[in-house]
Design a protein around this motif. Sequence first.
Motif, PDB file in Angstrom:
ATOM      1  N   ALA A  34       0.477  -1.276  -0.190  1.00 42.88           N
ATOM      2  CA  ALA A  34       0.343   0.078  -0.223  1.00 42.88           C
ATOM      3  C   ALA A  34       0.528   1.311  -0.332  1.00 42.88           C
ATOM      4  O   ALA A  34       1.696   1.085   0.633  1.00 42.88           O
ATOM      5  CB  ALA A  34      -0.601   0.318   1.048  1.00 42.88           C
ATOM      6  N   LEU A  36       0.854   5.635   0.961  1.00 44.31           N
ATOM      7  CA  LEU A  36      -0.211   6.567   1.606  1.00 44.31           C
ATOM      8  C   LEU A  36       0.457   7.074   1.406  1.00 44.31           C
ATOM      9  O   LEU A  36       2.030   7.894   1.344  1.00 44.31           O
ATOM     10  CB  LEU A  36      -0.397   5.273   2.746  1.00 44.31           C
ATOM     11  CG  LEU A  36      -1.573   5.002   3.246  1.00 44.31           C
ATOM     12  CD1 LEU A  36      -1.415   4.453   4.402  1.00 44.31           C
ATOM     13  CD2 LEU A  36      -2.939   5.145   3.098  1.00 44.31           C
ATOM     14  N   VAL A 203      -6.718  -0.215   3.833  1.00 46.65           N
ATOM     15  CA  VAL A 203      -4.760  -0.046   3.248  1.00 46.65           C
ATOM     16  C   VAL A 203      -5.272  -1.718   4.224  1.00 46.65           C
ATOM     17  O   VAL A 203      -4.221  -2.558   3.936  1.00 46.65           O
ATOM     18  CB  VAL A 203      -4.457   0.851   4.104  1.00 46.65           C
ATOM     19  CG1 VAL A 203      -3.548   0.746   3.667  1.00 46.65           C
ATOM     20  CG2 VAL A 203      -4.378   1.650   2.663  1.00 46.65           C
ATOM     21  N   SER A 207      -3.132  -4.657   2.410  1.00 47.03           N
ATOM     22  CA  SER A 207      -1.972  -5.192   1.768  1.00 47.03           C
ATOM     23  C   SER A 207      -1.503  -5.612   2.840  1.00 47.03           C
ATOM     24  O   SER A 207      -1.623  -5.755   3.625  1.00 47.03           O
ATOM     25  CB  SER A 207      -1.144  -3.329   2.125  1.00 47.03           C
ATOM     26  OG  SER A 207      -1.304  -3.390   3.219  1.00 47.03           O
ATOM     27  N   VAL A 210       2.944  -1.225   4.272  1.00 49.93           N
ATOM     28  CA  VAL A 210       3.132   0.036   3.935  1.00 49.93           C
ATOM     29  C   VAL A 210       3.353   1.029   3.707  1.00 49.93           C
ATOM     30  O   VAL A 210       4.767   0.982   4.407  1.00 49.93           O
ATOM     31  CB  VAL A 210       2.305   0.880   5.154  1.00 49.93           C
ATOM     32  CG1 VAL A 210       0.903   1.811   4.920  1.00 49.93           C
ATOM     33  CG2 VAL A 210       0.444  -0.589   5.681  1.00 49.93           C
TER      34      VAL A 210
END
Lengths: 514, 353
Positions: A34, A36, A203, A207, A210
């Motif tokens: 993920a 972010l 998320v 995932s 991250v």
Amino acid sequence: MSNVLRLTHITKRFGKLVANDSISLTLARGEVLALLGENGAGKSTLMSILFGHYVADEGSIEVFGQPLPPGQPRAALAAGIGMVHQHFTLADNLTVLDNVLLGTEPLWQPFSRRSEARAKLLAVSQQFGLPVSPDARVGSLSVGERQRVEILKALYRGARILILDEPTAVLTPQESEALFDTLAQMVAQGLSIIFISHKLGEVLRVSHRVAVLRQGKLVAEAPAQGTTQGQLAQWMVGHAIEAAERRPAQNVGEPICTLSNVSTAPTGRDRLNDVSLTLRAGEIVAIAGVSGNGQVALADVLCGVRAATTGQVTLRGAPLQARPAWLVSQGVARIPEDRHAVGVVGDLPVWENAVSERLRGPWFAHPWFRAFWVKRRAARQHARHVAETFDVRGGGADAPARSLSGGNMQKLILGRALMPPKDAAGNTAPAPQLIVAHQPTWGLDIGAVMFVQQQLINARDSGAAVLLISDDLDEVLALGDRVAVMHDGRLSEALPAEGWTREAIGLAMAGAAH
Amino acid sequence: MRLEKRNHTSPAAYVLAPVGAVVFTLIVSALLVLWAGAPVGQTYALLLQGAFGSVFALTETLTRATPLILTGLAAAVAFRARLFNIGAEGQLYAGALAAVAVGGMHGGTGLEWSPYVLFPLMMLAAALAGAALLLGPALMKARLGVDEVVTTLLLNFIMLLLVSALLDGPMKDPLSMGWPQSVALQGDLELSKLVPQTRLHTGLLWAVSLAVMLWALLARTVPGFDVRAAGANTRAAAFAGVPITRTVVLVALLSGGLAGLAGAIEVAGRTGYVTLDMSPGYGYSGIVIAMLAGLHPLGVIAAGTFVAGVLVGADSMSRAVGVPTYIADVIVATSLIAVLVAGLLTQYRVRWK
């Protein structure tokens, strides 16, 4: 685990701005990573470099152990990188098979090898559990199905690394679940996925790992397991975040605005079909729904840019006139969905945009103009006042509005709509009584989202009727005192927020009767 | 090679862009002058001298600049509002005809009005005639989405044929010995000379003051805000309450009116009557001038003078050295392209890999 993708010290500068600052990332086979970050953190730039739209100033990319030549989207495709954009790139008037084939066949091949292609498409669709009918026209598909076609398009071209940009933004909760199942299946078969999102809950669910970007730097990288949402939010903004506190409406008063059996002329799927709704003072009514189901028509009618064809709209008992200037004079604050295309005139300076709604009316009693001449000093003063009160940061009153970031632009629009002007005698006009906010926090970073939501709550508490139209179910449930769901131009009854479950809203968004 | 959007444009770039454009234009034109076999330095010197080097040259340049400034303003105000008026040429002729119709057609009718009444009437008629010619295309665009580029462009040809018909018919000058020219304007309606013994007339003052008035209207008034907002982003303007149709009508009146005045002022200041060749494409040159000026009304004064200077200077230069006057068209066209590209480069940067 073997790495399928390795980014090494990617740096990209735009003038003085460092969009990506020496970012190094790896992606393993069968992994969901993920990515972010707030708007402007550098996610899109990084993905554009990976996909060959931009050339990095420094750093290199390796795909399956081979260096990827910079600046060549074809090379990225050939290396097995596929991208699913948030806004689909499909031709509505073509079939699913045509859309998938588009651009894959050489120009000099006399006949399209459709039967082979169809077989391959069906094989891919079966392998990854993505059922489609190849001969359906894309225009007739639902949003979830269209996204499936987008993913198939990438897989058909042999993508082994899939980049999904905000894939759940346009989906109902149920469609999102189906997407997550698909992702799990793809990963199990050895594909790798980069998942870009700002919804922290999903998320963490989807995932394995991250990576968080902030101001162009990679600030954190952590396994999803054991990380909390609060931790992620803190990484994203750099400090702890307090959610807007949900307080129930205290004093629900008189009806301010009523719609009874309102319909509009259809423009595609976006129209109103026999909609009735009452907005009362001191209350937030939130409208949930997948975008494109009539929300634009509803907002247009209440903003005075579209007239209802049948039915009645009244504002404090009087019939509503479909003229923006009239609505503003009657104390309606309007926050449009598309802040760049409708909210501001980007080429004009900030100060003109701050007063643009209130340049009509009788000239002799007007704060900002007299006999056509704009009173520039008074208007600029108001603009400065708006900028201070609503914390609009950026180039100052004379900078073009397009130079503002999304959050600051939205604050400017909020300030313009919510702050009543002082007239020539120094009396302040009454505060707005009705606020129509269409996707007011769309695409904003967390700090700006909190600010905008707080403004709506404050306006409600001081007695305004608020209509909030939003795609974001979390926002609808966090702010709405009453919630209604829109589907195919029809609006459900507006029930107290406590009376809804996420599942019930999801079903209503998908059109199931309830 | 690719273009990347700049995140930030330095103030120096805004100054350097037009300078670079001028330098580029001079270099390209110099190559053509060399090709024609003439000395570059001398050619440019003669051109400059022919445009601004004497009182006579200067007055000739300013005389030529007067209609160019007016048509430049007509294009600038329309383009600001994204109303692409390509019909200034036709509107100019409409204005010229209206001026003669009011100010020259009643010899012997016994209608002896004072010039103080007749002159404003003549100017008003010219402005209204130009405006009327643009109003139709503008309304068709606002209401029906008809492309105004096509309609205004085609109206130019209709207008030229109408002029031709009138000059051989009802407006024909009986004393012209068969030449297609209109009756002359009454003598007391002609504009007085600004500099004695030259052709420069007070029309220049009209053009300059109209430029200042247009600038004030656009920059300082509510209707001016409406024009700029509607042009820059029609949807956002409509959302903020700008009356779009009314604004389009206003722009049509202003733009067509200015082009019509250009025709009337040419008649009253220079020719005295209408001929089929009284405008060597002033209406079209106005578009170039407006673009050179960045659609700024005050910039139009400078751009109009520049283009007029190049045209007049090239005329006198070509008599001295063997460079055809077409070099003037090349210089104007190249400078326009250079200015547009320079403007682009202030927003984008070029990357070569």
